[in-house]
Design a protein around this motif. Structure first.
Motif, PDB file in Angstrom:
ATOM      1  N   THR A 163       0.825  -1.203   0.000  1.00  0.00           N
ATOM      2  CA  THR A 163       0.000   0.000   0.000  1.00  0.00           C
ATOM      3  C   THR A 163       0.863   1.258   0.000  1.00  0.00           C
ATOM      4  OG1 THR A 163      -0.164  -0.072   2.407  1.00  0.00           O
ATOM      5  CG2 THR A 163      -1.940  -1.116   1.148  1.00  0.00           C
ATOM      6  N   ASP A 164       2.104   1.113   0.424  1.00  0.00           N
ATOM      7  CA  ASP A 164       3.040   2.238   0.449  1.00  0.00           C
ATOM      8  C   ASP A 164       4.415   1.693   0.098  1.00  0.00           C
ATOM      9  OD1 ASP A 164       5.108   4.034   1.447  1.00  0.00           O
ATOM     10  OD2 ASP A 164       3.477   5.150   2.397  1.00  0.00           O
ATOM     11  N   ILE A 165       4.955   2.109  -1.030  1.00  0.00           N
ATOM     12  CA  ILE A 165       6.224   1.571  -1.525  1.00  0.00           C
ATOM     13  C   ILE A 165       7.358   1.750  -0.523  1.00  0.00           C
ATOM     14  CG2 ILE A 165       6.876   3.640  -2.796  1.00  0.00           C
ATOM     15  CD1 ILE A 165       7.448   0.169  -4.162  1.00  0.00           C
ATOM     16  N   SER A 166       7.340   2.826   0.233  1.00  0.00           N
ATOM     17  CA  SER A 166       8.404   3.062   1.217  1.00  0.00           C
ATOM     18  C   SER A 166       8.243   2.192   2.446  1.00  0.00           C
ATOM     19  CB  SER A 166       8.410   4.535   1.637  1.00  0.00           C
ATOM     20  OG  SER A 166       8.621   5.356   0.523  1.00  0.00           O
ATOM     21  N   LYS A 167       7.046   2.119   2.980  1.00  0.00           N
ATOM     22  CA  LYS A 167       6.809   1.365   4.212  1.00  0.00           C
ATOM     23  C   LYS A 167       6.814  -0.138   4.000  1.00  0.00           C
ATOM     24  CE  LYS A 167       3.929   4.947   6.285  1.00  0.00           C
ATOM     25  NZ  LYS A 167       2.574   5.293   6.736  1.00  0.00           N
ATOM     26  N   ASP A 168       6.347  -0.617   2.870  1.00  0.00           N
ATOM     27  CA  ASP A 168       6.173  -2.048   2.633  1.00  0.00           C
ATOM     28  C   ASP A 168       7.366  -2.724   1.984  1.00  0.00           C
ATOM     29  OD1 ASP A 168       3.598  -1.821   3.669  1.00  0.00           O
ATOM     30  OD2 ASP A 168       2.729  -1.397   1.710  1.00  0.00           O
ATOM     31  N   ARG A 169       8.340  -1.976   1.580  1.00  0.00           N
ATOM     32  CA  ARG A 169       9.470  -2.526   0.817  1.00  0.00           C
ATOM     33  C   ARG A 169      10.205  -3.641   1.568  1.00  0.00           C
ATOM     34  NH1 ARG A 169      13.603   0.272  -3.052  1.00  0.00           N
ATOM     35  NH2 ARG A 169      11.618   1.038  -3.754  1.00  0.00           N
ATOM     36  N   GLN A 170      10.573  -3.407   2.808  1.00  0.00           N
ATOM     37  CA  GLN A 170      11.359  -4.413   3.549  1.00  0.00           C
ATOM     38  C   GLN A 170      10.582  -5.701   3.779  1.00  0.00           C
ATOM     39  OE1 GLN A 170      14.615  -4.327   4.192  1.00  0.00           O
ATOM     40  NE2 GLN A 170      14.579  -2.434   3.005  1.00  0.00           N
TER      41      GLN A 170
END
Length: 90
Positions: A79-86
């Motif tokens: 839902t959020d490329i920055s938050k969900d990446r890891q």
């Protein structure tokens, strides 16, 4: 995995024949059901499927249905490329 009407079954069959499929329609027409069935079909055939929705609510419905059918562990919800990446990379 979810009961489908003939038009939904056709959509699942079409998904096997093409590299992409666009599903749209008014509320209550079984879009989420169809998408879950397509994902289950792809999973059963060891294929990968990407679902993109314009609205977050639509993704939430698909996520809920997948989890109800026992397919939650195969789901990566971004839902959020920055938050969900890891979490996706793990």
């Amino acid at each position: 995995v979810i009961a489908a009407d003939p038009s939904q079954e056709i959509a699942v069959q079409q998904s096997r024949l093409s590299n992409g499929l666009h599903i749209e329609g008014p509320p209550g027409t079984g879009k989420s059901q169809t998408i879950v069935n397509i994902i289950a079909d792809c999973t059963a055939r060891n294929e990968t499927v990407l679902v993109i929705c314009q609205k977050q609510a639509a993704l939430s419905v698909v996520e809920k249905r997948l989890k109800a059918e026992g397919l939650g562990p195969r789901l990566f919800l971004i839902t959020d490329i920055s938050k969900d990446r890891q979490s996706v990379l793990r």
